[in-house]
Design an enzyme around this catalytic site. Structure first.
Site, PDB file in Angstrom:
ATOM      1  N   ASN A  10      -8.177  -6.056  -1.104  1.00  0.00           N
ATOM      2  CA  ASN A  10      -7.251  -4.921  -1.129  1.00  0.00           C
ATOM      3  C   ASN A  10      -7.360  -4.239  -2.496  1.00  0.00           C
ATOM      4  O   ASN A  10      -6.869  -4.768  -3.492  1.00  0.00           O
ATOM      5  CB  ASN A  10      -5.827  -5.451  -0.883  1.00  0.00           C
ATOM      6  CG  ASN A  10      -4.781  -4.360  -1.016  1.00  0.00           C
ATOM      7  OD1 ASN A  10      -5.108  -3.179  -1.064  1.00  0.00           O
ATOM      8  ND2 ASN A  10      -3.531  -4.769  -1.089  1.00  0.00           N
ATOM      9  N   LYS A  12      -5.961  -1.615  -3.418  1.00  0.00           N
ATOM     10  CA  LYS A  12      -4.692  -0.923  -3.734  1.00  0.00           C
ATOM     11  C   LYS A  12      -4.981   0.493  -4.223  1.00  0.00           C
ATOM     12  O   LYS A  12      -5.940   1.110  -3.798  1.00  0.00           O
ATOM     13  CB  LYS A  12      -3.882  -1.723  -4.760  1.00  0.00           C
ATOM     14  CG  LYS A  12      -3.758  -3.206  -4.401  1.00  0.00           C
ATOM     15  CD  LYS A  12      -2.672  -3.878  -5.179  1.00  0.00           C
ATOM     16  CE  LYS A  12      -2.772  -5.373  -5.021  1.00  0.00           C
ATOM     17  NZ  LYS A  12      -1.558  -6.068  -5.356  1.00  0.00           N
ATOM     18  N   HIS A  96       2.186  -4.616   3.917  1.00  0.00           N
ATOM     19  CA  HIS A  96       2.008  -5.185   2.574  1.00  0.00           C
ATOM     20  C   HIS A  96       3.349  -5.177   1.842  1.00  0.00           C
ATOM     21  O   HIS A  96       4.127  -4.231   1.971  1.00  0.00           O
ATOM     22  CB  HIS A  96       0.957  -4.386   1.795  1.00  0.00           C
ATOM     23  CG  HIS A  96       0.531  -5.094   0.547  1.00  0.00           C
ATOM     24  ND1 HIS A  96       1.288  -5.070  -0.598  1.00  0.00           N
ATOM     25  CD2 HIS A  96      -0.543  -5.879   0.283  1.00  0.00           C
ATOM     26  CE1 HIS A  96       0.678  -5.804  -1.526  1.00  0.00           C
ATOM     27  NE2 HIS A  96      -0.423  -6.305  -1.016  1.00  0.00           N
ATOM     28  N   GLU A  98       4.159  -4.565  -1.101  1.00  0.00           N
ATOM     29  CA  GLU A  98       4.417  -3.411  -1.980  1.00  0.00           C
ATOM     30  C   GLU A  98       5.011  -2.259  -1.180  1.00  0.00           C
ATOM     31  O   GLU A  98       5.896  -1.550  -1.649  1.00  0.00           O
ATOM     32  CB  GLU A  98       3.115  -2.996  -2.700  1.00  0.00           C
ATOM     33  CG  GLU A  98       2.764  -3.997  -3.797  1.00  0.00           C
ATOM     34  CD  GLU A  98       1.301  -4.082  -4.155  1.00  0.00           C
ATOM     35  OE1 GLU A  98       0.502  -3.227  -3.716  1.00  0.00           O
ATOM     36  OE2 GLU A  98       0.937  -5.030  -4.873  1.00  0.00           O
ATOM     37  N   GLU A 166       1.503 -13.761   2.189  1.00  0.00           N
ATOM     38  CA  GLU A 166       1.413 -13.340   0.795  1.00  0.00           C
ATOM     39  C   GLU A 166       2.788 -13.476   0.126  1.00  0.00           C
ATOM     40  O   GLU A 166       3.613 -12.545   0.209  1.00  0.00           O
ATOM     41  CB  GLU A 166       0.973 -11.880   0.711  1.00  0.00           C
ATOM     42  CG  GLU A 166      -0.389 -11.609   1.302  1.00  0.00           C
ATOM     43  CD  GLU A 166      -1.034 -10.401   0.627  1.00  0.00           C
ATOM     44  OE1 GLU A 166      -2.076 -10.594  -0.013  1.00  0.00           O
ATOM     45  OE2 GLU A 166      -0.484  -9.302   0.705  1.00  0.00           O
ATOM     46  N   GLY A 172      -0.170 -10.357  -7.733  1.00  0.00           N
ATOM     47  CA  GLY A 172      -0.405  -9.652  -8.994  1.00  0.00           C
ATOM     48  C   GLY A 172       0.248 -10.305 -10.205  1.00  0.00           C
ATOM     49  O   GLY A 172       0.361  -9.687 -11.260  1.00  0.00           O
ATOM     50  N   SER A 212      -2.705 -13.721  -6.072  1.00  0.00           N
ATOM     51  CA  SER A 212      -3.392 -14.226  -7.269  1.00  0.00           C
ATOM     52  C   SER A 212      -4.552 -15.184  -6.955  1.00  0.00           C
ATOM     53  O   SER A 212      -4.805 -16.137  -7.706  1.00  0.00           O
ATOM     54  CB  SER A 212      -2.395 -14.882  -8.235  1.00  0.00           C
ATOM     55  OG  SER A 212      -1.473 -13.907  -8.702  1.00  0.00           O
TER      56      SER A 212
HETATM   57  C1  PEP Z   1      -2.481  -8.233  -2.591  1.00  0.00           C
HETATM   58  O1  PEP Z   1      -2.108  -7.197  -3.109  1.00  0.00           O
HETATM   59  O2  PEP Z   1      -2.601  -8.307  -1.370  1.00  0.00           O
HETATM   60  C2  PEP Z   1      -2.780  -9.366  -3.471  1.00  0.00           C
HETATM   61  C3  PEP Z   1      -2.908 -10.540  -2.932  1.00  0.00           C
HETATM   62  O3  PEP Z   1      -2.877  -9.095  -4.814  1.00  0.00           O
HETATM   63  P1  PEP Z   1      -3.375 -10.109  -5.975  1.00  0.00           P
HETATM   64  O4  PEP Z   1      -4.582 -10.851  -5.448  1.00  0.00           O
HETATM   65  O5  PEP Z   1      -3.722  -9.222  -7.118  1.00  0.00           O
HETATM   66  O6  PEP Z   1      -2.247 -11.032  -6.245  1.00  0.00           O
END
Ligand code: PEP
Length: 249
Positions: A10, A12, A96, A98, A166, A172, A212
């Site tokens: 992703n 983003k 997601h 976010e 997630e 992040g 992460s």
């Molecule tokens: C994501 O945004 O789906 C995600 C898992 O981000 P990160 O790997 O940066 O934590």
């Protein structure tokens, strides 16, 4: 049980034309496991989707990061599922955290989006996950089950859905879930499928972990019985994404 490992990247809201060129050329040059072993999907911002799709090696598919909840029309700024299908974009990420947090997307709205995208022939990476407060309150399973149920209430077939667990506190932040924490929730979701949908959906639906994930923690996570792959944010913009794809081996 025949669940092919799945790795999504992703990107983003990141990148310039130059950055995108660099990422694509790194991915095109990388030594990847066979497509029999792993399915790889990257998700650039809308504006780069067609370029990435045409320049990327054919073994790597693309996903949009969102789409509108119903048929397109007078919805300024939105991109419809029909448009994505028309462009040959096979996948879309929906729900997601976010978007849930910043754009107030509710469980029901995400369920409607998943149903509409599937009806237009798209495959969906559907995201669920708890906040830190919810985890600390001991409600993790309740939260992810409610998010999954809101999708299940609107769809009748899970064949084209990958469920991404997630945890919001891991996205992040550099604070990855431990392999045990990830496995516990993935197993819980599989049990939820078994009890609420069917044994077949439980056995065949891929449940991937996001939050992460990096080149250094992916192997141990991938070794968990119910972790069928990853959704990767930050690290999907870097060459280490190749190492994460290789965790499938
Ligand atoms: C994501 O945004 O789906 C995600 C898992 O981000 P990160 O790997 O940066 O934590």
């Amino acid at each position: 049980m025949g669940r092919k490992f799945f790795v999504g990247g992703n990107w983003k809201c990141n990148g310039t034309t130059e950055d995108v060129k660099k990422i694509v050329s790194t991915l095109n040059a990388g030594e990847l496991p066979s497509t029999d072993v792993v399915e790889v999907v990257v998700s650039p911002p809308f504006v780069f989707l067609t370029t990435v799709k045409s320049e990327l090696r054919p073994e790597i598919q693309v996903a949009a990061q969102n789409c509108w909840v119903k048929k397109g029309g007078a919805f300024t700024g939105e991109v419809s599922a029909e448009m994505l299908a028309n462009l040959g974009v096979p996948w879309v990420i929906l729900g997601h955290s976010e978007r849930r947090a910043l754009l107030q997307e509710t469980n029901e709205f995400v369920g409607d989006k998943v149903a509409y995208a599937l009806s237009q022939g798209l495959k969906v990476i559907a995201c669920v996950g708890e906040t830190l407060e919810q985890r600390e309150a001991g409600t993790t399973m309740e939260v992810v089950a409610a998010q999954t149920k809101a999708i299940a209430d609107k769809i009748s077939c899970w064949d084209d859905v990958v469920l991404a667990y997630e945890p919001v506190w891991a996205i992040g932040t550099g604070k990855v879930a431990s392999p045990g924490q990830a496995q516990e929730v993935h197993a819980g979701l599989r049990k939820w499928f078994e009890e609420n949908i069917s044994a077949e959906v439980a056995a065949t639906t891929r449940i991937i972990y996001g939050g992460s994930v990096s080149g250094s923690n992916c192997k141990e996570l991938a070794g968990q019985q119910d972790v069928d792959g990853f959704l990767v944010g930050g690290a999907s913009l870097k060459p280490e994404f190749i190492d994460i794809i290789k965790a499938a081996e």
